[in-house]
Design a protein around this motif. Structure first.
Motif, short mmCIF file in Angstrom:
data_model
loop_
_atom_site.label_atom_id
_atom_site.label_comp_id
_atom_site.label_asym_id
_atom_site.label_seq_id
_atom_site.Cartn_x
_atom_site.Cartn_y
_atom_site.Cartn_z
N THR A 429 -57.67 18.54 35.31
CA THR A 429 -57.25 17.69 34.21
C THR A 429 -55.99 16.97 34.65
O THR A 429 -55.07 17.59 35.18
N SER A 430 -55.98 15.65 34.46
CA SER A 430 -54.84 14.84 34.89
C SER A 430 -54.20 14.15 33.69
O SER A 430 -54.89 13.75 32.74
N TYR A 431 -52.90 14.01 33.75
CA TYR A 431 -52.14 13.32 32.72
C TYR A 431 -51.21 12.32 33.38
O TYR A 431 -50.68 12.57 34.46
N SER A 432 -51.02 11.21 32.74
CA SER A 432 -50.00 10.26 33.17
C SER A 432 -48.68 10.67 32.56
O SER A 432 -48.61 10.97 31.37
N CYS A 433 -47.65 10.70 33.37
CA CYS A 433 -46.36 11.24 32.92
C CYS A 433 -45.24 10.26 33.15
O CYS A 433 -45.27 9.45 34.08
N THR A 459 -51.14 11.02 27.92
CA THR A 459 -49.82 10.69 28.44
C THR A 459 -48.81 11.73 27.99
O THR A 459 -48.80 12.12 26.82
N ARG A 460 -47.96 12.17 28.90
CA ARG A 460 -46.90 13.11 28.58
C ARG A 460 -45.55 12.49 28.90
O ARG A 460 -45.39 11.82 29.92
N THR A 461 -44.58 12.74 28.04
CA THR A 461 -43.22 12.29 28.29
C THR A 461 -42.33 13.53 28.40
O THR A 461 -42.24 14.33 27.46
#
Length: 813
Positions: A429-433, A459-461
């Motif tokens: 699982t991939s997230y843009s950060c 998206t994660r911040t």
């Protein structure tokens, strides 16, 4: 002394006006010939006992003055054919008509030694059979070996060993079969190289219409300390040694189009070799410069651990006219080396760094174990969204961190972005950060790691947490020892280049089917496929197996990450590499023509990946991944003419991590992207629909949660009709046609996977002739359209479709 002075004076006087091409030095036992144009200087030793000729830039011939009978200038005598025959009775027959003009041949048992001082090319015809013999050649000038039914085995070294640094042409006499075999061990040769069954210090050129079989047991098959060129002939090479190369060149390897079509077959087994901190692997062709293939049939079959098919340090170029088939059944894996073995007291030592550098340790605390999940493709941005650059890594303390050194006087706020990938054995699982901002360092280095985060879709911040490498040093906070093991991964790769790869034509079939760590194509530079206006290559890639797991272990007096046994110790690090990818490029991928078909079924395997940008301007691409993205790119993906069909049953079909406007730009061609995984995986993933731009082409996507990422129901800009449709099912093998409001069939796809309505909740449809603000339709049928432009049954543009079952009605924007 008088004789020496007389010779020197006579030569010095005559060299200035002589127009005769050869200097002949006649001795009591042998004649030496030197081409005048090659002579750099002539002189005697200080005691005048040696006459010395310096020629051809780096050559020198020393002749005893007392042995010289006379020196004259004359025309070069014609070279005559020399024959060497290994007889069935264990003898060697030599016919040498050039014994008086510079070619000396000595026979010891069945070992033949050639010394040639003749100043032009000499041809040697070799034939016969010998179970334990050899040919060794020293030549001051280029030479030719004509193999005319030769079967030569050397049980303790190379069958043919050329110590000449000049070009050696290996001519395979028409209709003959020639076999060279070396021993499983080599006798000591002192300072001389002997790197394979057929070895040359100089260039090797192969031609002729015969067959050459190489059986290499100790080192390489065919090796040159210069370049290798293959113009014609059938060459079969079998290697069994560890880390052996069938063809090894310290310069380039070229299969040339000289109006012929060479046939090359390579079979390899063996393992990797670790020596002096370096690791090496078997390879079909290994060039320290480039590999260029213009024609011929090349087949490579390897079961070697970590084996490579074509492997070049600078670049691989494949032009039109070849048929290449590479099959690797070996696996990738790991090897370990001890990285640290030291005793530390107290707090350790702060790393030396520049005064204006920011370091980012990209393993989040939320990963559940250092290294099991981590950031990749870390980029630095100004607070206003301007890209500064993609960051490199360097050693900080006892592990790697991303870093950027700011120019003196830099001010302002910045933030990091990247891709956070968490892997399990069932998939990824991939997230843009992105991170919170920080001020540019002005007086001292800054050290950060990601802390807590908030999520929005995929998206994660993250917040930034101060990172103190001093307190995280092994041994920090007490007295203890740390002994770390550095575990490295390796893969089996069909085509590998440390530089660029250009696949301009030919039929290329690549199969890497080991249990783990298998790759079709890998390059550290740019990958180019096809040329505008040309047919381009037909490229088929299959990879299987899982990824390679690595870990580092530690013991001793505490520290982070993973001191493992002392106060504050952790479990060590685990990471994943060696994914079974079809294509992986650290640079750009640019495709202009040709057909590419990729199937990767291994865990964490991606079909096609670029760590920079993709430009798909022409040709056809079908990419399938069972477990991960079919197409993945760290930067922009520009679809400007290619027909692309991407299918993933385990992740996104097409994923751009560019994370801003223009991440996916479609201006032409056809883009079909289907993901059957379900939430949160998508047909097109670029983190926000507003990052998509459409100015042309045909688009059909299917996936869960969102067609192009979350956050917006509109693309960033579109000059033709489009729509994000609601849920509907897609069944494998069924044809789906998009009609406009006038009931005109615009384009059709054949579904290559099945998506239930719950896993296809938001798909993107676009075409030049969609009717805006009116109802358009998707209909299904069991038959392909007729009269349309088609690609191999995958995609149809225009034509007449018989699809009649209503699937979805949508209004285009």
């Amino acid at each position: 002394m008088k004789k020496a002075l007389f010779f020197l004076c006579a030569l010095s006087a005559s060299l200035s006006w002589a127009n005769i091409p050869v200097l002949k030095v006649q001795t009591q036992t042998q004649d030496y010939y030197f081409q005048i144009e090659d002579i750099d200087s002539i002189n005697f030793s200080p005691t005048a006992d040696l006459f010395m000729v310096h020629y051809d830039e780096d050559k020198q011939r020393q002749i005893a003055s007392a042995d010289i009978v006379q020196m004259t200038y004359e025309s070069l005598p014609d070279a005559q054919a020399i024959s060497i025959v290994w007889n069935n009775d264990g003898t060697v027959s030599v016919t040498n008509p050039m014994s008086e003009i510079g070619v000396d041949i000595q026979v010891s048992g069945t070992d033949v030694l050639v010394h040639s001082a003749y100043p032009d090319e000499v041809s040697y015809t070799l034939s016969g059979t010998c179970a334990d013999g050899s040919l060794k050649i020293y030549s001051d000038y280029k030479y030719e070996l004509v193999l005319n039914g030769l079967n030569l085995t050397n049980t303790e070294g190379p069958a043919i060993n050329s110590q000449s640094k000049k070009k050696g042409t290996i001519k395979l006499q028409k209709s003959t079969v020639n076999t060279l075999t070396d021993g499983s061990t080599y006798a000591d040769s002192g300072d001389e190289d002997q790197k394979g069954c057929l070895f040359s210090e100089g260039q090797l050129v192969f031609k002729g219409k015969g067959t050459l079989n190489i059986n290499a047991h100790y080192k390489h098959g065919i090796a040159s300390d210069d370049y290798i060129e293959i113009e014609n002939g059938t060459i079969n090479v079998t290697t069994t040694a560890h880390a052996a190369k069938a063809f090894k060149a310290n310069d380039y390897i070229s299969v040339l189009n000289e109006g012929n079509s060479p046939v090359i077959s390579i079979t390899q087994s063996g393992s990797k070799v670790i020596a002096d901190g370096d690791v090496s692997y078997c390879a079909g062709m290994k060039a320290d410069s480039t590999i260029t293939i213009e024609c011929g049939t090349i087949t490579i079959n390897s079961s070697a651990e970590g084996g490579k098919g074509l492997n070049a340090d600078m670049g691989v170029i494949i032009k039109e006219g070849a048929n290449i088939n590479i099959s690797l059944t070996g696996s990738g894996g790991t090897y370990s080396q001890k990285a640290v073995d030291a005793t530390a007291t107290g707090g350790g030592t702060t790393p030396t760094s520049s005064t204006n550098t920011v370091y980012f340790y990209a393993v989040p605390t939320s990963a559940g174990g250092q290294g099991t999940s981590q950031w990749t493709n870390v980029q630095l941005y100004k607070a206003d969204g301007t890209l500064v650059g993609t960051l490199s890594t360097k050693q900080v303390s006892d592990y790697k961190a991303y870093y950027y050194t700011f120019p003196q006087g830099t001010t302002g706020n910045f933030y990091f972005t990247g891709t956070f990938t968490t892997r399990t054995y069932s998939g990824t699982t991939s997230y843009s950060c992105k991170t919170s901002t920080f001020a540019a360092p002005t007086s001292a280095d800054l050290y950060y790691r990601p802390g807590s985060y908030s999520s929005s879709g995929s998206t994660r911040t993250y917040t930034l947490v101060t990172w103190d490498p001093n307190s995280y040093q092994p041994g920090g906070g007490g007295t203890g020892s740390s002994s770390d093991t550095d575990t490295q991964t390796f893969t089996c790769t069909c085509i590998k280049s440390d530089g660029y790869i250009s696949l301009l034509g030919s039929t290329i079939t690549l199969s890497a089917t080991g249990t783990k760590g298998t790759v079709g194509i890998k390059c550290d530079g740019d990958l180019v496929i096809g040329q505008t206006g040309e047919a381009g290559p037909v490229l088929n890639i299959t990879t299987t197996g899982t990824y390679v797991t690595t870990s580092s272990s530690s013991s001793g007096g505490g520290g982070f990450p993973g001191g493992g046994g002392g106060p504050g110790g952790g479990p060590g690090e685990t990471s994943y590499a060696g994914d079974p990818k079809g294509i992986k490029a650290e640079g750009n991928i640019n495709m202009y023509s040709g057909t590419v078909t990729i199937s990767t079924t291994g865990t964490a395997g991606e079909g096609m990946e670029s760590k920079s940008t993709m430009t798909l301007a022409g040709g056809r691409i079908y990419a399938y991944s069972k477990c991960d993205d079919a197409i993945n790119c760290a930067g922009q993906i520009n679809f400007s003419g290619a027909w692309v069909y991407a299918v993933s049953d385990g992740n996104d079909a097409i994923d751009s991590n560019y994370n801003r406007s223009g991440a996916i730009t479609i201006s032409g061609g056809v883009v079909v992207a289907l993901s059957s995984k379900g939430s949160p995986e998508e047909g097109l993933d670029c983190d926000n629909n507003s990052y998509i731009k459409i100015s042309g082409g045909y688009v059909f996507t299917g996936g869960a949660a969102q067609g192009g990422g979350g956050g917006s129901s509109s693309v960033g800009s579109a000059t033709q009709g489009y729509c994000f449709t609601g849920s509907y099912a897609i069944n494998k093998g069924t044809y789906y046609t998009v009609y406009n409001a006038s009931n005109v069939a615009l384009f059709t796809i054949k579904a290559m996977t099945t998506l239930t309505s719950s896993k296809n909740t938001l798909s993107l449809i676009s075409a030049p002739a969609l009717t805006k603000s009116s109802s358009n339709y998707i209909k299904s049928g069991s038959a392909a359209p007729t009269g349309s432009e088609t690609w191999d049954g995958y995609i149809y543009v225009g034509g007449t479709s018989s699809a009649s079952t209503a699937v979805k009605t949508f209004t285009a924007k």
